[in-house]
Design an enzyme around this catalytic site. Structure first.
Site, PDB file in Angstrom:
ATOM      1  N   HIS A 176       0.863  -1.187   0.000  1.00 36.91           N
ATOM      2  CA  HIS A 176       0.000   0.000   0.000  1.00 36.91           C
ATOM      3  C   HIS A 176       0.899   1.237   0.000  1.00 36.91           C
ATOM      4  O   HIS A 176       1.880   1.281   0.742  1.00 36.91           O
ATOM      5  CB  HIS A 176      -0.907  -0.009   1.239  1.00 36.91           C
ATOM      6  CG  HIS A 176      -1.851   1.149   1.288  1.00 36.91           C
ATOM      7  ND1 HIS A 176      -2.974   1.222   0.492  1.00 36.91           N
ATOM      8  CD2 HIS A 176      -1.824   2.294   2.011  1.00 36.91           C
ATOM      9  CE1 HIS A 176      -3.605   2.360   0.736  1.00 36.91           C
ATOM     10  NE2 HIS A 176      -2.934   3.029   1.648  1.00 36.91           N
ATOM     11  N   GLU A 178       8.648   1.309  -3.757  1.00 38.27           N
ATOM     12  CA  GLU A 178       7.842   0.107  -3.533  1.00 38.27           C
ATOM     13  C   GLU A 178       8.493  -1.196  -4.010  1.00 38.27           C
ATOM     14  O   GLU A 178       8.517  -2.187  -3.259  1.00 38.27           O
ATOM     15  CB  GLU A 178       6.462   0.264  -4.190  1.00 38.27           C
ATOM     16  CG  GLU A 178       5.523   1.144  -3.415  1.00 38.27           C
ATOM     17  CD  GLU A 178       4.175   1.296  -4.116  1.00 38.27           C
ATOM     18  OE1 GLU A 178       3.189   1.527  -3.407  1.00 38.27           O
ATOM     19  OE2 GLU A 178       4.123   1.190  -5.358  1.00 38.27           O
TER      20      GLU A 178
END
Length: 199
Positions: free
Chosen positions: A106, A176
């Site tokens: 997320h 990420e």
């Protein structure tokens, strides 16, 4: 570790993990890539890298798709399931079969700025609107609520004066893939264990 991936579009985490495996940096094997969209670039990428693929639309028969997904993941021998931009909520059969073994990333520091509808630019808009001085990305376990499962790993990034939602998004997107790969490396090495989902 046998890794299965669920992706609705490009599958950036999938690509980063496969690159790490092919470079000998991660002791794992990609065993299946599933998408709800037959035109998803992630499926083409998987095919180019010799990874089994499955297109499984979910809207017409969500319960049936859930059963087929759980069966496909089990049949592929998946140890972990990686969500790589999968824009569908997982059903109860898949969650029961793979509870505690499904990971998502997320683009914020959960539990802040998560929940239904919080994805993509909306997350970064919320970070800026809240006046946050830091943000980041969170690898977490997936359960039956959006962005609710236990936090497994995080990376923290500064929100600088003058940052916009767009500039924050770029920073987080750049961080990420490495976070996901590092998390899987730690799991493969046994230096990180997955917490159990609450009963």
């Amino acid at each position: 570790m046998n890794l299965a991936f669920l992706a609705s579009n490009n599958g950036s985490s999938l690509r980063a993990v496969v690159a790490a495996i092919e470079a000998g940096e991660l002791a794992a094997r990609p065993c299946l890539v599933v998408s709800n969209r037959k035109t998803a670039p992630a499926l083409a990428f998987a095919g180019e890298h010799g990874i089994a693929t499955l297109c499984l639309p979910t809207t017409a028969d969500p319960a049936g798709a859930d059963e087929r997904l759980a069966a496909a993941l089990s049949g592929a021998g998946a140890d972990l399931v990686i969500l790589s931009g999968y824009l569908r909520k997982l059903g109860p059969t898949t969650l029961a079969a793979f509870g505690g073994r499904i990971l998502n990333i997320h683009p914020a520091l959960l539990p802040r700025h998560g929940g239904q509808g919080m994805y993509g630019r909306r997350v970064h808009d919320a970070v800026i609107a809240a006046g946050e001085t830091e943000t980041g990305a969170t690898v977490h376990l997936v359960d039956d609520e959006y962005d609710h499962g236990a936090v497994v790993a995080q990376v923290r990034l500064a929100v600088e004066p003058g940052d916009t939602a767009a500039s924050v998004e770029r920073k987080v997107m750049a961080a990420e893939p490495a976070l996901f790969v590092e998390t899987l490396q730690r799991l493969a090495a046994g230096t990180l264990t997955l917490p159990h989902l609450p009963v």
